[in-house]
Write an enzyme that holds these catalytic residues in place. Structure first.
Site, PDB file in Angstrom:
ATOM      1  N   GLU A 254       9.620  -3.778  10.733  1.00  0.00           N
ATOM      2  CA  GLU A 254       9.999  -2.606  10.055  1.00  0.00           C
ATOM      3  C   GLU A 254      10.198  -1.964  11.351  1.00  0.00           C
ATOM      4  O   GLU A 254       9.310  -1.536  11.983  1.00  0.00           O
ATOM      5  CB  GLU A 254       8.550  -1.942   9.224  1.00  0.00           C
ATOM      6  CG  GLU A 254       9.073  -1.014   8.584  1.00  0.00           C
ATOM      7  CD  GLU A 254       8.459  -0.032   7.506  1.00  0.00           C
ATOM      8  OE1 GLU A 254       6.944  -1.067   7.352  1.00  0.00           O
ATOM      9  OE2 GLU A 254       7.738   0.879   6.971  1.00  0.00           O
TER      10      GLU A 254
ATOM     11  N   ASP B 278      -1.569  -6.156  -0.629  1.00  0.00           N
ATOM     12  CA  ASP B 278      -1.379  -5.779   0.868  1.00  0.00           C
ATOM     13  C   ASP B 278      -2.696  -5.213   1.653  1.00  0.00           C
ATOM     14  O   ASP B 278      -3.497  -4.427   0.197  1.00  0.00           O
ATOM     15  CB  ASP B 278      -0.154  -4.802   0.138  1.00  0.00           C
ATOM     16  CG  ASP B 278       0.202  -4.196   1.796  1.00  0.00           C
ATOM     17  OD1 ASP B 278       0.145  -4.641   3.290  1.00  0.00           O
ATOM     18  OD2 ASP B 278       1.336  -3.167   2.416  1.00  0.00           O
TER      19      ASP B 278
ATOM     20  N   GLU C 240      -0.928  -5.687   8.851  1.00  0.00           N
ATOM     21  CA  GLU C 240      -0.419  -4.107   9.520  1.00  0.00           C
ATOM     22  C   GLU C 240      -0.962  -5.193  10.994  1.00  0.00           C
ATOM     23  O   GLU C 240      -2.220  -4.997  11.199  1.00  0.00           O
ATOM     24  CB  GLU C 240      -0.694  -3.066   9.314  1.00  0.00           C
ATOM     25  CG  GLU C 240       0.462  -2.378   8.251  1.00  0.00           C
ATOM     26  CD  GLU C 240       0.144  -0.811   8.075  1.00  0.00           C
ATOM     27  OE1 GLU C 240      -0.246  -0.319   8.834  1.00  0.00           O
ATOM     28  OE2 GLU C 240       0.925  -1.169   7.279  1.00  0.00           O
TER      29      GLU C 240
ATOM     30  N   ASP D  80       0.663  -1.494  -0.237  1.00  0.00           N
ATOM     31  CA  ASP D  80       0.408  -0.247   0.096  1.00  0.00           C
ATOM     32  C   ASP D  80       1.158   1.503  -0.004  1.00  0.00           C
ATOM     33  O   ASP D  80       0.787   2.300   0.007  1.00  0.00           O
ATOM     34  CB  ASP D  80      -1.099   0.006   0.963  1.00  0.00           C
ATOM     35  CG  ASP D  80      -0.376   0.070   2.033  1.00  0.00           C
ATOM     36  OD1 ASP D  80       0.933  -0.093   2.710  1.00  0.00           O
ATOM     37  OD2 ASP D  80      -1.430   0.311   3.165  1.00  0.00           O
ATOM     38  N   SER D  81       2.303   1.130   0.084  1.00  0.00           N
ATOM     39  CA  SER D  81       2.906   2.521  -0.008  1.00  0.00           C
ATOM     40  C   SER D  81       2.946   2.547  -1.933  1.00  0.00           C
ATOM     41  O   SER D  81       3.882   3.935  -1.876  1.00  0.00           O
ATOM     42  CB  SER D  81       4.433   1.453  -0.195  1.00  0.00           C
ATOM     43  OG  SER D  81       4.622   0.619  -0.771  1.00  0.00           O
TER      44      SER D  81
HETATM   45  O1  KIV Z   1       3.625  -1.667   1.425  1.00  0.00           O
HETATM   46  C1  KIV Z   1       4.768  -1.680   1.458  1.00  0.00           C
HETATM   47  O2  KIV Z   1       5.349  -1.530   0.786  1.00  0.00           O
HETATM   48  C2  KIV Z   1       5.585  -2.363   2.547  1.00  0.00           C
HETATM   49  C3  KIV Z   1       6.407  -2.860   2.713  1.00  0.00           C
HETATM   50  C4  KIV Z   1       7.738  -1.630   3.492  1.00  0.00           C
HETATM   51  C5  KIV Z   1       6.460  -4.327   3.804  1.00  0.00           C
HETATM   52  O3  KIV Z   1       4.017  -2.653   3.732  1.00  0.00           O
HETATM   53 NA    NA Z   2       2.722  -1.858   3.243  1.00  0.00          NA
END
Ligand code: KIV
Ligand code: NA
Length: 276
Positions: free
Chosen positions: A182, A83, A115, A44-45
Site C-alpha cells: 500500500e 482483515d 498489517e 477494517d476500512s
Molecule cells: O482495510 C482495507 O480496506 C485494506 C485495503 C485497502 C488493503 O486494508
Molecule cells: Na485494512
C-alpha cells in the site's frame, strides 16, 4: 461456480492479473461476487467508510466478524479475506491464532490479512501452521497512523525501500500466500513483485504488482470525505444516490408515489364485506 482458494490465488502469479475489492455487507458481497472478482477483502476500512470513524483504530473483532458473516452470506465464488483489526493480533501469537481462527469458524472467510511485516513474522507463522492462509500488508499500514503521524506513503528513500523488499521476503518465508503493498513507489513495488514468488496486491503501488485492490466505496464513488491520489472512481453513485432519494422525497410530497403499480387492491366482493 468453483470457489477461489488461497492456493489458486498463489498459482495465478505470472498467469494473469489478480482482482480484489473490499466489501462490508451482504449486498456488497453479492455485487462483488457477481462482478467475478478473485478476492473480497472485508477490510477494517469498514471503520472509516461504513462506521464513520476517523481511522481504523476503533474497529473490533466483533465488528469484523459481524460484517464478514454478512458478506459471507452474499458470496459463493470469491475468496473472502477477513482483515484482522487493531489489537486483535499485536499483543501475542496466541491471541493472533485465536482471532484468526474466528474468521474461519464463524464466517466463510478462508484467509486473513494482518498489517505489518518484521514484528509479526512469528504471528504469521503460527496462524499459517494452524491451517489459515495469511495475506501480509506492508507500506502504508493504517493501524500505524499514530506512529507515522498520519496516512503516509512509505519506501520513498533508498534505505526504507530496501527494508520493504526485505520485509516482503520475510513475509513470504513466514508463509504468506500473498502480500498487499500500500502506497509505495511503483519502482519498489516492481522490485518486490520480481523478488517474491507469491502474488503482490497493490493499492497505490503502481501498475507492476500481480494484482490490485481498491475500497468498494471508492470504486463506486460513494465516499467523498477524502480521495487519495491512488483511487480511481469508476462510478459516481453518491451523487446518483442523493438524486434518487431526492426524487423519492419529491414524489412522496407530491403524492405521486406510490403509483398504481406500487400497491395492491382488494377484489370488489371482499371490499363490499369489509365495508359493511
Ligand atoms: O482495510 C482495507 O480496506 C485494506 C485495503 C485497502 C488493503 O486494508
Ligand atoms: Na485494512
Amino acid at each position: 461456480m468453483k470457489k477461489v482458494t488461497a492456493p489458486a490465488i498463489k498459482s495465478l502469479k505470472g498467469q494473469r492479473k489478480i482482482t480484489t475489492v473490499t466489501a462490508y455487507d451482504y449486498s456488497g458481497g453479492q455485487i462483488a461476487d457477481a462482478a467475478e472478482v478473485d478476492m473480497i477483502l472485508v477490510g477494517d476500512s469498514l471503520g472509516m467508510v461504513v462506521l464513520g470513524y476517523e481511522d481504523t483504530l476503533s474497529v473490533t473483532m466483533e465488528d469484523m466478524l459481524h460484517h464478514t458473516a454478512a458478506v459471507s452470506r452474499g458470496v459463493s465464488r470469491a475468496l473472502i479475506i477477513g482483515d484482522m483489526p487493531f489489537m486483535s493480533y499485536q499483543p501475542s501469537v496466541t491471541m493472533a491464532v485465536e482471532n484468526a481462527g474466528k474468521f474461519l469458524s464463524k464466517t466463510s472467510a478462508r484467509a486473513v490479512k494482518l498489517e505489518g511485516g518484521f514484528p509479526f513474522l512469528k504471528h504469521v507463522e503460527a496462524i499459517v501452521s494452524s491451517g489459515i492462509p495469511v495475506q501480509g500488508h506492508i507500506g502504508l499500514t493504517p493501524q500505524h497512523v499514530a506512529r507515522f503521524g498520519g496516512f503516509k506513503g512509505q519506501g520513498k528513500n533508498a534505505s526504507s525501500a530496501a527494508a520493504l523488499v526485505d520485509e516482503a521476503l520475510a513475509l513470504e518465508a513466514a508463509g504468506c500466500f500473498s502480500i498487499v503493498l500500500e502506497a509505495i513507489p511503483s519502482e519498489v513495488a516492481k522490485e518486490i513483485t520480481e523478488r517474491v514468488s507469491i502474488p503482490t496486491i497493490g493499492i497505490g503501488a503502481g501498475p507492476d504488482t500481480d494484482g490490485q485492490v481498491l475500497v468498494y466505496h471508492d470504486i463506486l464513488g460513494l465516499f467523498d470525505r477524502f480521495t487519495p491520489k491512488f483511487v480511481k472512481k469508476f462510478a459516481a453513485l453518491r451523487g446518483e444516490s442523493i438524486s434518487a432519494l431526492s426524487s423519492y422525497c419529491e414524489e412522496v410530497l407530491a403524492g405521486t408515489f406510490p403509483g398504481k403499480d406500487n400497491f395492491t387492491s382488494m377484489d370488489a366482493e371482499e371490499l363490499k364485506i369489509f365495508k359493511m
